[in-house]
Design a protein around this motif. Structure first.
Motif, short mmCIF file in Angstrom:
data_model
loop_
_atom_site.label_atom_id
_atom_site.label_comp_id
_atom_site.label_asym_id
_atom_site.label_seq_id
_atom_site.Cartn_x
_atom_site.Cartn_y
_atom_site.Cartn_z
N TYR A 86 37.77 46.09 37.84
CA TYR A 86 37.29 44.72 38.15
C TYR A 86 35.85 44.74 37.99
CZ TYR A 86 36.76 40.36 40.95
OH TYR A 86 36.82 39.12 41.35
N THR A 89 35.51 44.46 33.96
CA THR A 89 35.86 43.22 33.35
C THR A 89 34.50 42.19 33.38
OG1 THR A 89 36.78 42.59 35.25
CG2 THR A 89 38.40 43.17 33.78
N ILE A 122 39.58 37.51 29.25
CA ILE A 122 38.89 38.40 30.23
C ILE A 122 38.45 37.62 31.63
CG2 ILE A 122 37.12 40.13 30.87
CD1 ILE A 122 37.14 40.67 27.63
N VAL A 125 41.41 37.25 33.54
CA VAL A 125 41.71 38.11 34.44
C VAL A 125 40.98 38.67 35.44
CG1 VAL A 125 41.70 40.95 34.07
CG2 VAL A 125 42.54 39.35 32.37
N THR A 126 39.73 38.16 35.65
CA THR A 126 38.90 38.19 36.81
C THR A 126 39.61 37.29 37.93
OG1 THR A 126 37.22 36.53 36.20
CG2 THR A 126 36.73 38.85 35.49
#
Length: 195
Positions: A86, A89, A122, A125-126
């Motif tokens: 995490y 990212t 990206i 994705v977070t």
């Protein structure tokens, strides 16, 4: 691997996460310093500068919200790996905003717009990672922030999809301003709490 009960484990994990977050902040701040040192060479962009500011805030918020993990009783390698991924990212987002070199592009804005698919992919994705992170923290965490938190994940994914799709300056400025407003909301609502 079996869960670890040791309360001493969290500070070690937080140090690793802090190093990754610190590297992201360093990249952003070095880029800002370079812009100040060489303003004519930088070809400044309001979209790029706003996203850099928003990402600095995001890195600080991540570091702050993760403090609530000190309450986690059982640690596994999977949880540890997830938290480091995490943080990675977020570092990658900072690195995409603070490239080593933009010589092949007209400006930082041109670079950002051409790399927006990576950035917003990206970034999406977070939002998903944040949901998993919240599950790790437990049900009381979901209940504490209620509907405000539940709305932010799909809203963030929609924001990323829109910003990924359209390179138009108005859309991009709107996206970063909406994200700043979201950050300001969370800071104003919960700034005095520990995750």
């Amino acid at each position: 691997m079996d869960p670890v009960l040791s309360p001493e484990l969290f500070p070690h994990i937080r140090v690793v996460m802090g190093m990754v977050i610190g590297l992201g902040m360093t990249r952003l701040l070095m880029t800002v310093a370079g812009m100040i040192q060489h303003p004519k060479r930088a070809n400044l962009s309001s979209i790029h500068l706003l996203w850099m500011g928003s990402m600095l805030v995001e890195l600080v918020l991540f570091w702050w919200w993760e403090f609530s993990l000190f309450q986690l009783a059982h640690w596994t390698f999977g949880i540890t790996l997830f938290l480091i991924l995490y943080a990675v990212t977020l570092f990658l987002l900072a690195a995409l905003l603070a490239p080593d070199n933009i010589d092949e592009y007209e400006s930082y804005e041109d670079f950002f717009l051409q790399r927006r698919h990576w950035f917003f992919g990206i970034f999406a994705v977070t939002f998903l990672f944040d949901a998993i992170d919240t599950l790790i923290k437990g049900n009381q965490y979901w209940e504490r922030y209620g509907i405000d938190y539940a709305i932010q994940i799909p809203f963030g994914l929609i924001l990323c999809a829109v910003a990924m799709r359209w390179a138009d300056r108005r859309v991009q400025i709107g996206a970063v301003l909406v994200h700043f407003a979201y950050q300001i909301f969370w800071i104003s609502q919960y700034f005095d709490t520990l995750g």
